[in-house]
Design a protein around this motif. Structure first.
Motif, PDB file in Angstrom:
ATOM      1  N   ASP A  52       1.042  -1.335   0.260  1.00 34.51           N
ATOM      2  CA  ASP A  52       0.015   0.106  -0.005  1.00 34.51           C
ATOM      3  C   ASP A  52       0.914   1.343   0.016  1.00 34.51           C
ATOM      4  OD1 ASP A  52      -2.433  -1.064  -0.083  1.00 34.51           O
ATOM      5  OD2 ASP A  52      -3.144  -0.182   1.615  1.00 34.51           O
ATOM      6  N   PHE A 111       0.033   3.520  -3.008  1.00 33.64           N
ATOM      7  CA  PHE A 111      -0.745   4.512  -2.431  1.00 33.64           C
ATOM      8  C   PHE A 111      -0.359   5.762  -1.891  1.00 33.64           C
ATOM      9  CE2 PHE A 111      -4.092   1.120  -2.714  1.00 33.64           C
ATOM     10  CZ  PHE A 111      -4.518   1.618  -3.868  1.00 33.64           C
ATOM     11  N   GLY A 155       0.019   5.067   1.721  1.00 30.90           N
ATOM     12  CA  GLY A 155      -0.161   4.365   2.692  1.00 30.90           C
ATOM     13  C   GLY A 155      -0.018   5.166   4.140  1.00 30.90           C
ATOM     14  N   ILE A 156       0.679   4.627   4.981  1.00 29.15           N
ATOM     15  CA  ILE A 156       0.343   5.457   6.435  1.00 29.15           C
ATOM     16  C   ILE A 156       1.593   6.341   6.589  1.00 29.15           C
ATOM     17  CG2 ILE A 156       2.348   3.842   7.434  1.00 29.15           C
ATOM     18  CD1 ILE A 156       0.019   3.471   9.954  1.00 29.15           C
ATOM     19  N   PRO A 182      -1.245  -3.635  -4.534  1.00 26.14           N
ATOM     20  CA  PRO A 182      -1.734  -3.147  -3.339  1.00 26.14           C
ATOM     21  C   PRO A 182      -1.746  -4.112  -2.106  1.00 26.14           C
ATOM     22  CG  PRO A 182      -3.369  -3.342  -4.755  1.00 26.14           C
ATOM     23  CD  PRO A 182      -2.137  -3.861  -5.534  1.00 26.14           C
ATOM     24  N   CYS A 202      -1.742  -4.345   2.720  1.00 21.11           N
ATOM     25  CA  CYS A 202      -0.956  -4.112   3.867  1.00 21.11           C
ATOM     26  C   CYS A 202      -0.999  -5.119   4.616  1.00 21.11           C
ATOM     27  CB  CYS A 202      -1.566  -2.620   4.399  1.00 21.11           C
ATOM     28  SG  CYS A 202      -0.455  -2.020   5.722  1.00 21.11           S
ATOM     29  N   MET A 232      -7.086  -9.184  -4.490  1.00 18.05           N
ATOM     30  CA  MET A 232      -6.698  -7.345  -4.219  1.00 18.05           C
ATOM     31  C   MET A 232      -7.242  -7.309  -2.912  1.00 18.05           C
ATOM     32  SD  MET A 232      -6.206  -4.307  -6.044  1.00 18.05           S
ATOM     33  CE  MET A 232      -7.338  -4.733  -7.612  1.00 18.05           C
ATOM     34  N   ARG A 233      -6.478  -6.452  -1.804  1.00 16.17           N
ATOM     35  CA  ARG A 233      -6.659  -6.041  -0.692  1.00 16.17           C
ATOM     36  C   ARG A 233      -5.921  -4.418  -0.354  1.00 16.17           C
ATOM     37  NH1 ARG A 233      -4.496 -10.731   3.275  1.00 16.17           N
ATOM     38  NH2 ARG A 233      -3.249  -9.211   4.215  1.00 16.17           N
ATOM     39  N   TYR A 234      -6.675  -3.974   0.459  1.00 16.26           N
ATOM     40  CA  TYR A 234      -5.911  -2.467   0.869  1.00 16.26           C
ATOM     41  C   TYR A 234      -5.409  -2.440   2.337  1.00 16.26           C
ATOM     42  CZ  TYR A 234      -8.214  -0.867  -3.346  1.00 16.26           C
ATOM     43  OH  TYR A 234      -8.508  -0.934  -4.810  1.00 16.26           O
ATOM     44  N   ASP A 235      -5.732  -3.667   2.997  1.00 21.44           N
ATOM     45  CA  ASP A 235      -5.319  -3.407   4.232  1.00 21.44           C
ATOM     46  C   ASP A 235      -4.802  -4.816   4.797  1.00 21.44           C
ATOM     47  OD1 ASP A 235      -7.713  -5.318   4.263  1.00 21.44           O
ATOM     48  OD2 ASP A 235      -8.315  -4.351   6.186  1.00 21.44           O
TER      49      ASP A 235
END
Lengths: 162, 665
Positions: free
Chosen positions: A66, A70, A72-73, A130, A132, A159-162
């Motif tokens: 991520d 993107f 991310g954090i 992506p 996290c 696909m995942r974002y977290d």
């Protein structure tokens, strides 16, 4: 670390891949390779420099996770301006002991960018993964596809974002 | 309603004229992605996820707002549409803080689901990183505007379903933002009723409920159980999410029904809290100033001996909860009334229920249902609040009142002894002293039915005259009667007379809505509520009390407990001051561990379901009373209690109801 999520399959993968340089091998020069993987957002000038070098030397560049994809954090700091971020980090946090209030900087240290940015703000990225961390299946899928000579796109079910 | 035929994605689809393209697609199992759309709310087409191609139109149409027309040929899944939708999602992600790894709603987020569905593996647009406010001032709700996509669901649910209209939109473009009242913090809002409906409909992590975050995503929950809220007589339908044996989340489930899936502050916060409270799990016996644990055998032995001795002296009493299920009330009725022939049996807030019972009785004898389903408030052109505080007593009915006034344009009158629960919304607001309530209602009745002039000594009658005129003019007025109002049965009867005189007739009964707090009040009236009050006057040796411990017991009942010589308290929680009164404590399953039925003022018999399995140390009511009566040496005569919907059902149309002279009461 997330590579280890693919468990024993990492052994088969390593048999087909030649790992030339990783953070463990203490890279000084980036060699010419087929595939380069960048994880993490770009936060300072040195990281931008490395990203550009990697783009030069790698035929396929992967933005990994991520933060690379993107921001991310790391982007948590983007809602403040740079000086405020440094001040907060080096003087105001509860765990900091810095009675003179010294904020590191100068020519010896790479300057912090105004914002933490995704890798593709600076260089062209060929494959986005992506997550996290990314889904283990996606990790395996991406490399298997590259080994087959294709430029992969992470399928929706991996696909995942977290 | 004409049937229309469309071709959607090559499939022949049938719809009804007036349907939108989205509605026809959904009826025919064709999926169109949506984000700002939510069934039950006015569609606004703002997110543009549902764009479709329609043959003959060179523009893309939003399926949620475009009316379907006969012969339309619609495409929902072209590459062009897919790319547009993906582009919209990327713009939304770039607009604010939509980084999933530090959001409590990740995994429960509709924006995230759609982005994954559209294979969004990167964002092509520069992020704005505009720092919006994170409003954490409300006790239960958190509103992080940085996560907001401006879909406006919260605004619409707050206005259209709750009728509070606390939320709205300020500014334009990139700076547009959800606003509370006129820029207040959510915690300082005067209009917010803290029902949490906005959080329930929020598709992202903008409005979240602190009590629920990180307790388990909806998808990760082990079980989802449909049940009802036992906290008032409306019996709102709920969905309980269970994770690792605890209640992780409660949501209103009746999205397409009258309440629109809303819950009130009680249902939203008290229900989940109730699973965290200190439970009573084993029987206990008083020893001096504290309790010691006891076996069921020992506790019931003691209870039976005390009860038997008291019965012999005709000094045994029982107070049970109006939150008991129909099934439990039938057990109480069988034991206390039919088997033990006890004189002193009543319900908490018995005086109020008795007022309604006696006040309604003459009309029930006529075969008329003297009240109507609460949601009919929204069908009325004039709502008259009679010494009621709906937001406190039966909160979702307050939503009905507000929606009817603000959105439907109905009139609202308040006649109360205390204050006006709908400040700024009432057309007429009248204050009456408690002693004068009967005279005022009688005067109104005479003015409406006989055209008599209002003559009340010592009272300014101008507002009353206005109300009388409104009543004469109204086609379908509704009378909302508060608990306070029902303390006198003749006032209730007179108000029903007023309803008849002003033509307040609905399909299911007369336009009266009793604000009874306890979930199963109607069934309690039908079973345990006695004809005469005894609490506080009767000399009681042994008192059995069954309370769910969910709502505080009324002071009168607590006083009766403190004045009886021996108290058997049957409850679920270590709730004070109730347990302080006990000589024997019997543990009971909590509301989420029981099942049964409630007779709601919505006119439906609704089912309470077991959400979490009870501990093995708990026993059901039937088993306890089997043992108790066995130890007392009596055989149970079970009662043939008629379900209350039979008792209260109309045998003649409400239009035929006759007024009753109050002397008859």
């Amino acid at each position: 670390m997330s590579f280890l999520d693919i468990d024993e399959k990492i052994v088969d993968l390593l048999e087909q891949v030649d790992l030339t340089s990783t953070p463990i091998t203490d890279i000084k020069e980036i060699p010419e390779v087929e595939v380069g993987v960048i994880e993490g957002a770009l936060g300072n000038e040195e990281e931008v420099h490395i990203a550009r070098k990697m783009r030069e030397k790698c035929k396929i560049l992967i933005a990994w996770g991520d933060c690379a994809v993107f921001g991310g954090i790391n982007c948590l700091r983007n809602f403040m301006d740079r000086d405020k971020v440094l001040e907060e980090a080096y003087t105001n946090t509860v765990s900091t002991v810095n009675p003179e209030g010294v904020i590191p900087g100068g020519d010896e240290l790479p300057a912090l960018l105004p914002h933490a940015i995704p890798v593709d703000y600076e260089v062209k990225v060929d494959v986005y993964v992506p997550g996290c961390p990314p889904d283990p299946e996606a990790i395996l899928y991406v490399f298997q596809e590259i080994l087959q000579g294709r430029i992969p796109k992470v399928p929706v079910d991996m696909m995942r974002y977290d | 309603m004409n049937e229309i035929n469309l071709v959607i994605d090559g499939k022949e689809c049938k719809g009804t004229s007036g349907d939108t393209i989205l509605q026809v697609a959904q009826k025919n199992d064709i999926y169109i992605p949506t984000l700002c759309y939510l069934k039950g709310l006015t569609p606004i087409g703002s997110c543009r996820m549902c764009v479709v191609e329609v043959e003959g139109s060179n523009k893309l149409l939003t399926a949620c707002t475009s009316p379907a027309q006969d012969g339309m040929v619609v495409k929902t899944k072209t590459e062009k549409l897919f790319n547009y939708r993906k582009q919209i999602l990327e713009l939304l992600f770039a607009g604010r803080n939509h980084f999933c790894m530090f959001c409590s709603q990740s995994g429960d987020c509709e924006l995230q689901t759609l982005a994954i569905e559209h294979g969004m593996d990167s964002v092509r647009y520069p992020y704005l990183y505009h720092d919006f406010e994170n409003d954490a001032t409300s006790e239960h709700l958190q509103m992080d505007h940085n996560r907001c996509i401006l879909c406006g669901r919260c605004i619409r649910v707050c206005a259209e379903k709750v009728g509070a209209h606390t939320l709205d939109l300020e500014k334009r473009g990139w700076s547009a933002n959800i606003i509370t009242d006129l820029g207040q913090k959510l915690g300082d809002s005067e209009t917010c009723v803290e029902c949490g409906a906005c959080a329930q409909v929020c598709p992202t992590g903008t409005i979240t409920i602190r009590d629920f975050v990180y307790r388990g995503r909806r998808n990760d929950c082990d079980e989802i159980v449909e049940s009802i809220c036992p906290l008032c007589s409306l019996g709102c339908q709920i969905r309980g999410y269970v994770r690792t044996g605890s209640l992780a989340r409660v949501e209103g489930s009746n999205l397409e029904g009258h309440d629109g899936g809303q819950l009130c502050h009680k249902g939203r916060w008290w229900l989940p809290e109730s699973t965290e409270r200190e439970r009573l799990s084993v029987p206990m016996i008083r020893e001096g100033s504290s309790f010691r644990e006891a076996s069921w055998e020992e506790a019931l032995d003691l209870a039976a001996s005390k009860m038997k001795a008291a019965l012999d002296k005709k000094k045994a009493g029982a107070i049970v909860s109006g939150l008991s299920t129909d099934e439990e009330l039938t057990v109480f009725h069988s034991i206390f009334r039919n088997t033990l022939d006890m004189e002193y049996v009543d319900c908490f807030i018995g005086d109020i229920l008795r007022g309604f019972k006696k006040g309604f009785q003459p009309f029930i004898e006529q075969g008329v249902r003297p009240f109507t389903a609460a949601h009919n408030i929204k069908e009325s052109d004039l709502v008259v609040i009679l010494d009621a505080d709906p937001q406190d007593e039966v909160p979702v009915t307050a939503s009905y009142v507000r929606v009817n006034t603000i959105i439907n344009g109905g009139k609202l009158a308040n006649l109360s002894t205390d204050n006006n629960p709908f400040k700024n919304l009432t057309d007429v607001d009248i204050r009456v002293s408690p002693d004068n309530m009967f005279n005022v209602v009688t005067a109104l009745l005479e003015a409406v039915s006989e055209g008599k002039p209002l003559n009340l000594p010592g009272m300014d009658t101008s507002s009353l005259e206005k109300l009388a005129a409104m009543l004469k003019e109204a086609e379908k007025p509704v009378f909302v009667m508060g608990g306070n109002f029902a303390r006198e049965a003749r006032v209730v009867t007179q108000a029903v007379n007023l309803a008849i005189a002003s033509g307040s007739v609905f399909e299911d009964g007369l336009g009266v809505i009793p604000m009874v707090r306890h979930a199963n009040s109607l069934a309690a009236i039908n079973t345990v509520v006695g004809d005469e009050p005894w609490i506080g006057t009767a000399d009681i040796d042994c008192l059995y009390v069954s309370s769910t411990g969910l709502i505080p017991e009324d002071p009168q009942s607590l006083e009766a407990m403190s004045m009886s010589r021996f108290c058997i308290i049957h409850t679920s929680y270590m709730v004070h001051p109730l347990v302080n009164m006990a000589d024997v404590l019997l543990p009971a399953p909590a509301w989420y561990e029981r099942s049964g039925h409630f007779c709601t003022i919505e006119g439906e018999r609704r089912k309470l379901n077991v959400i979490i399995r009870p501990q093995h140390t708990l026993k059901g009511l039937g088993e306890i009373f089997d043992k108790l009566t066995e130890k007392m040496g009596v055989r149970i005569n079970s009662s043939d209690v008629q379900p209350c919907e039979n008792i209260f059902s109309s045998t003649v149309p409400a239009g035929q109801a006759r007024q009753v002279a109050v002397e008859e009461v």
